[in-house]
Design a protein around this motif. Structure first.
Motif, mmCIF file in Angstrom:
data_model
loop_
_atom_site.group_PDB
_atom_site.id
_atom_site.type_symbol
_atom_site.label_atom_id
_atom_site.label_comp_id
_atom_site.label_asym_id
_atom_site.label_seq_id
_atom_site.Cartn_x
_atom_site.Cartn_y
_atom_site.Cartn_z
ATOM 1 N N THR A 112 0.959 -1.362 -0.143
ATOM 2 C CA THR A 112 -0.033 0.236 -0.047
ATOM 3 C C THR A 112 0.729 1.188 -0.018
ATOM 4 O OG1 THR A 112 -1.597 -1.232 1.321
ATOM 5 C CG2 THR A 112 -1.680 1.220 1.356
ATOM 6 N N PRO A 113 0.746 1.977 -0.835
ATOM 7 C CA PRO A 113 1.694 3.387 -1.070
ATOM 8 C C PRO A 113 1.424 4.042 0.239
ATOM 9 C CG PRO A 113 0.587 3.038 -3.138
ATOM 10 C CD PRO A 113 -0.026 2.200 -2.126
ATOM 11 N N THR A 114 2.288 4.943 0.633
ATOM 12 C CA THR A 114 2.066 5.854 1.839
ATOM 13 C C THR A 114 1.133 6.991 1.619
ATOM 14 O OG1 THR A 114 3.364 7.245 3.310
ATOM 15 C CG2 THR A 114 4.161 7.304 1.102
ATOM 16 N N GLU A 115 0.366 7.275 2.777
ATOM 17 C CA GLU A 115 -0.626 8.313 2.339
ATOM 18 C C GLU A 115 0.184 9.790 2.530
ATOM 19 O OE1 GLU A 115 -2.514 9.399 6.465
ATOM 20 O OE2 GLU A 115 -2.296 7.382 6.124
ATOM 21 N N PHE A 116 1.345 9.822 2.741
ATOM 22 C CA PHE A 116 2.540 10.955 3.096
ATOM 23 C C PHE A 116 3.258 11.396 1.973
ATOM 24 C CE2 PHE A 116 2.151 8.446 7.182
ATOM 25 C CZ PHE A 116 1.093 9.458 7.689
ATOM 26 N N LYS A 117 2.333 11.924 0.665
ATOM 27 C CA LYS A 117 3.035 12.170 -0.478
ATOM 28 C C LYS A 117 3.981 13.303 -0.550
ATOM 29 C CE LYS A 117 0.198 9.029 -2.609
ATOM 30 N NZ LYS A 117 0.436 7.527 -2.424
ATOM 31 N N ILE A 118 3.678 14.390 0.129
ATOM 32 C CA ILE A 118 4.544 15.538 0.266
ATOM 33 C C ILE A 118 5.834 15.015 0.961
ATOM 34 C CG2 ILE A 118 4.855 17.731 1.370
ATOM 35 C CD1 ILE A 118 1.729 18.055 1.143
ATOM 36 N N GLU A 119 5.883 14.541 1.984
ATOM 37 C CA GLU A 119 7.165 13.943 2.625
ATOM 38 C C GLU A 119 7.914 12.970 1.660
ATOM 39 O OE1 GLU A 119 4.130 15.315 5.779
ATOM 40 O OE2 GLU A 119 3.967 14.000 4.178
ATOM 41 N N ARG A 120 7.033 12.338 0.839
ATOM 42 C CA ARG A 120 7.919 11.355 0.278
ATOM 43 C C ARG A 120 8.745 11.951 -1.015
ATOM 44 N NH1 ARG A 120 10.713 8.436 -1.830
ATOM 45 N NH2 ARG A 120 10.652 6.334 -2.962
ATOM 46 N N CYS A 121 7.896 13.157 -1.388
ATOM 47 C CA CYS A 121 8.706 13.777 -2.505
ATOM 48 C C CYS A 121 9.853 14.449 -1.956
ATOM 49 C CB CYS A 121 7.868 14.948 -2.775
ATOM 50 S SG CYS A 121 6.477 14.118 -4.081
ATOM 51 N N LEU A 122 9.988 14.757 -0.715
ATOM 52 C CA LEU A 122 11.264 15.220 -0.079
ATOM 53 C C LEU A 122 12.557 14.229 0.109
ATOM 54 C CD1 LEU A 122 9.413 17.539 2.475
ATOM 55 C CD2 LEU A 122 10.406 18.115 0.267
ATOM 56 N N VAL A 123 12.454 13.127 -0.259
ATOM 57 C CA VAL A 123 13.385 12.141 0.148
ATOM 58 C C VAL A 123 13.383 11.161 -1.158
ATOM 59 C CG1 VAL A 123 13.173 11.950 2.530
ATOM 60 C CG2 VAL A 123 11.952 10.277 0.964
ATOM 61 N N TYR A 124 14.833 10.785 -1.305
ATOM 62 C CA TYR A 124 15.222 9.879 -2.471
ATOM 63 C C TYR A 124 15.848 8.440 -2.059
ATOM 64 C CZ TYR A 124 19.947 11.153 -2.056
ATOM 65 O OH TYR A 124 21.393 11.213 -1.661
ATOM 66 N N LEU A 125 15.603 7.521 -2.620
ATOM 67 C CA LEU A 125 16.075 5.952 -2.124
ATOM 68 C C LEU A 125 17.227 5.852 -3.132
ATOM 69 C CD1 LEU A 125 14.926 3.806 -0.469
ATOM 70 C CD2 LEU A 125 13.774 2.981 -2.561
ATOM 71 N N ASP A 126 18.499 5.342 -2.253
ATOM 72 C CA ASP A 126 19.664 5.106 -3.062
ATOM 73 C C ASP A 126 20.120 3.852 -2.350
ATOM 74 O OD1 ASP A 126 21.888 4.995 -4.527
ATOM 75 O OD2 ASP A 126 22.982 6.566 -3.145
ATOM 76 N N GLU A 127 20.275 2.780 -2.794
ATOM 77 C CA GLU A 127 20.753 1.567 -2.498
ATOM 78 C C GLU A 127 19.861 1.298 -1.178
ATOM 79 O OE1 GLU A 127 25.084 1.148 -2.113
ATOM 80 O OE2 GLU A 127 25.355 2.379 -3.842
ATOM 81 N N ASP A 128 18.705 1.300 -1.357
ATOM 82 C CA ASP A 128 17.758 0.965 -0.330
ATOM 83 C C ASP A 128 17.994 1.712 1.081
ATOM 84 O OD1 ASP A 128 16.364 -1.208 -1.962
ATOM 85 O OD2 ASP A 128 17.819 -2.521 -1.157
ATOM 86 N N VAL A 129 18.260 2.983 0.916
ATOM 87 C CA VAL A 129 18.452 3.863 2.117
ATOM 88 C C VAL A 129 17.647 5.171 1.719
ATOM 89 C CG1 VAL A 129 19.894 4.896 3.860
ATOM 90 C CG2 VAL A 129 20.515 2.645 3.143
ATOM 91 N N TYR A 130 16.910 5.576 2.537
ATOM 92 C CA TYR A 130 16.316 7.076 2.367
ATOM 93 C C TYR A 130 17.120 8.176 2.596
ATOM 94 C CZ TYR A 130 11.465 4.892 1.498
ATOM 95 O OH TYR A 130 10.233 4.251 1.092
ATOM 96 N N TYR A 131 17.215 9.244 1.854
ATOM 97 C CA TYR A 131 18.123 10.236 2.157
ATOM 98 C C TYR A 131 17.237 11.560 1.625
ATOM 99 C CZ TYR A 131 22.313 6.971 2.070
ATOM 100 O OH TYR A 131 23.132 6.332 2.263
ATOM 101 N N PRO A 132 17.429 12.471 2.547
ATOM 102 C CA PRO A 132 16.547 13.800 2.281
ATOM 103 C C PRO A 132 17.277 14.553 1.067
ATOM 104 C CG PRO A 132 18.035 13.960 4.387
ATOM 105 C CD PRO A 132 18.173 12.676 3.787
#
Length: 120
Positions: free
Chosen positions: A92-112
């Motif tokens: 189920t995709p996150t409901e926190f769409k704005i916050e999701r746009c503020l991070v990126y995923l690199d090698e399975d770790v989120y970074y701001p």
């Protein structure tokens, strides 16, 4: 949201995790259990109460780079994808769409993408 959550040895045996006090470990476990399928948590204050720990313990997890907190109060477990892979059928995709746009995923770790203190 899935009922199973995993913990990776590469995270819990890391320098940033090792040596945390038991209250911080307890809070991290509660946060892992309560996170959505992308690692976001929208009810952090409730989790602090459930774990019976203070705000300073959350700050400790943030300082170690284990958890990010957005200005909105939403939190994200940095190594979520390193520890949990959700089957696409149950995802189920996150409901926190704005916050999701503020991070990126690199090698399975989120970074701001931005300084989260200035976000929103």
């Amino acid at each position: 949201m899935a009922n199973r959550r995993l913990f990776s040895k590469s995270v819990i045996y890391s320098d940033s995790f090792f040596g945390l006090p038991s209250d911080a470990l307890k809070l991290y476990v509660y946060m892992m259990l309560e996170a959505d399928d992308e690692g976001f948590i929208g009810h952090t204050k409730s989790i602090l109460r459930m774990a019976d720990v203070g705000r300073d313990i959350l700050d400790m997890l943030k300082e170690r780079g284990l958890v990010y907190e957005f200005k909105s109060g939403v939190c994200l477990i940095a190594h979520w994808r390193k520890q949990n892979i959700i089957d696409r059928q149950g995802y189920t995709p996150t409901e926190f769409k704005i916050e999701r746009c503020l991070v990126y995923l690199d090698e399975d770790v989120y970074y701001p993408c931005v300084d989260l203190k200035d976000s929103e």
